[in-house]
Design an enzyme around this catalytic site. Sequence first.
Site, PDB file in Angstrom:
ATOM      1  N   ARG A   1     -17.087 -10.030  18.937  1.00 25.12           N
ATOM      2  CA  ARG A   1     -17.215 -11.452  18.580  1.00 25.12           C
ATOM      3  C   ARG A   1     -15.855 -12.150  18.568  1.00 25.12           C
ATOM      4  O   ARG A   1     -15.749 -13.309  18.950  1.00 25.12           O
ATOM      5  CB  ARG A   1     -17.899 -11.600  17.224  1.00 25.12           C
ATOM      6  CG  ARG A   1     -19.398 -11.432  17.320  1.00 25.12           C
ATOM      7  CD  ARG A   1     -20.071 -11.637  15.976  1.00 25.12           C
ATOM      8  NE  ARG A   1     -21.521 -11.692  16.131  1.00 25.12           N
ATOM      9  CZ  ARG A   1     -22.380 -11.689  15.123  1.00 25.12           C
ATOM     10  NH1 ARG A   1     -21.941 -11.643  13.874  1.00 25.12           N
ATOM     11  NH2 ARG A   1     -23.672 -11.753  15.347  1.00 25.12           N
TER      12      ARG A   1
ATOM     13  N   LYS B   1     -36.456  -1.575  11.454  1.00 26.23           N
ATOM     14  CA  LYS B   1     -37.645  -2.098  10.785  1.00 26.23           C
ATOM     15  C   LYS B   1     -38.533  -3.000  11.621  1.00 26.23           C
ATOM     16  O   LYS B   1     -38.054  -3.905  12.299  1.00 26.23           O
ATOM     17  CB  LYS B   1     -37.206  -2.885   9.550  1.00 26.23           C
ATOM     18  CG  LYS B   1     -36.670  -1.990   8.463  1.00 26.23           C
ATOM     19  CD  LYS B   1     -36.319  -2.807   7.261  1.00 26.23           C
ATOM     20  CE  LYS B   1     -35.917  -1.908   6.097  1.00 26.23           C
ATOM     21  NZ  LYS B   1     -35.455  -2.724   4.974  1.00 26.23           N
TER      22      LYS B   1
END
Length: 397
Positions: free
Chosen positions: A37, A198
């Site tokens: 980033r 998840k």
Amino acid sequence: MQQFKTLDDAQLAGKRVLLRVDLNVPMQDGTVSDATRIERVLPTIREIAAAGGRVILLAHFGRPKGKPNSEMSLEPIAAVLGDRLGQPVGFAEDCVGPVADGIVQNMQDGDVLLLENTRFHAGEEANDPEFASQLAALGDVYVNDAFSAAHRAHASTEGLAQHLPSYAGRTMQAELEALEKGLGAPARPVVAIVGGAKVSSKIDLLQNLVKKVDGLVIGGGMANTFLAARGESVGKSLCEHDLADTARDIMLAAASAGCAIILPEDAVVARAFKANAPSETVAVDAVPEDAMILDVGPKTVERIKGWIDRAKTLVWNGPLGAFELTPFDAATMAAARHAAERTRTGALVSVAGGGDTVSALNQAGVAEAFTYVSTAGGAFLEWMEGKPLPGVEVLKA
Ligand code: 3PG
Ligand code: MG
């Protein structure tokens, strides 16, 4: 076709340029473990500085919930940024008020300054207009280069654009152009690989993808929830048993949309979640009660490669296994290298995104070979879910 202004349209010389960047980088033991980033925002910073602008960087770090928190200070990042930039980066211990104001007033053309974590003020996440105008008082122009924070309607990502002339930075521009090319009207077949821990954080994504793609590969911890919903016993594996109905709904939606769901058929299991833990490969209907699934197995990898061979477009979010621990990175590495190879030959458009996905592709040494790798996590997901991003919408004229 371009709906927003870019640096090509901006007057930058002598201007105080508030540049929103995403410096929310992964840290391990106080050092930056993946600087992607930071690397991505360097061209925009350099371009503004070279044009004689005074670069005032706005960024968040972590989720300090509106209060100062020394563990989430951006100060260590200023030094890393300065190193990469090859130019000193100043630091202000507050992003608004007299501290910031005093330092900004002393800036020269071409200087670069990083302001402390915007989320140390509650007005940031509340998108409080009063806080946005305090930020706006520090600059003449606003440039947003943080696509990866554009799904947040916060003062520094959305509110500020209502106070100052606003432009997309080069990274934001490249990101929007690439995603449009890769997903706007993709060449078919389209295959998606979705992994990660998840299901709960990716329900909207899965529901949207089954309507849009021809094949959906599900890996990572979330595959266990699907296996359990199908009646397999997953032993001690990470698994959201309460989402069994959701997983079944997604499989039904896929069947009626003609989207193939590719679940693991074999798995690499271990008794401990650590690197080099003794492991074995088993069929998914033979996972021992005391073991946990840490990667998809070699047969599954071959099947995934076959789907990559058939695809003209690949969209990837989330690793297939616990890629940060050897040897449980094997499937993610193999699939990444295969997709990179197909991309190199011109057979595949490959678009990947998400923090873990970027790390995994870097680990495989193939990030450069992909058509486009987005550093965005949540924003990439919301974009793939077809949701409008507030930080992008506000830049549109
Ligand atoms: C990210 O890391 O995905 C972005 O920086 C946004 O961070 P957030 O999820 O805390 O808003
Ligand atoms: Mg995040």
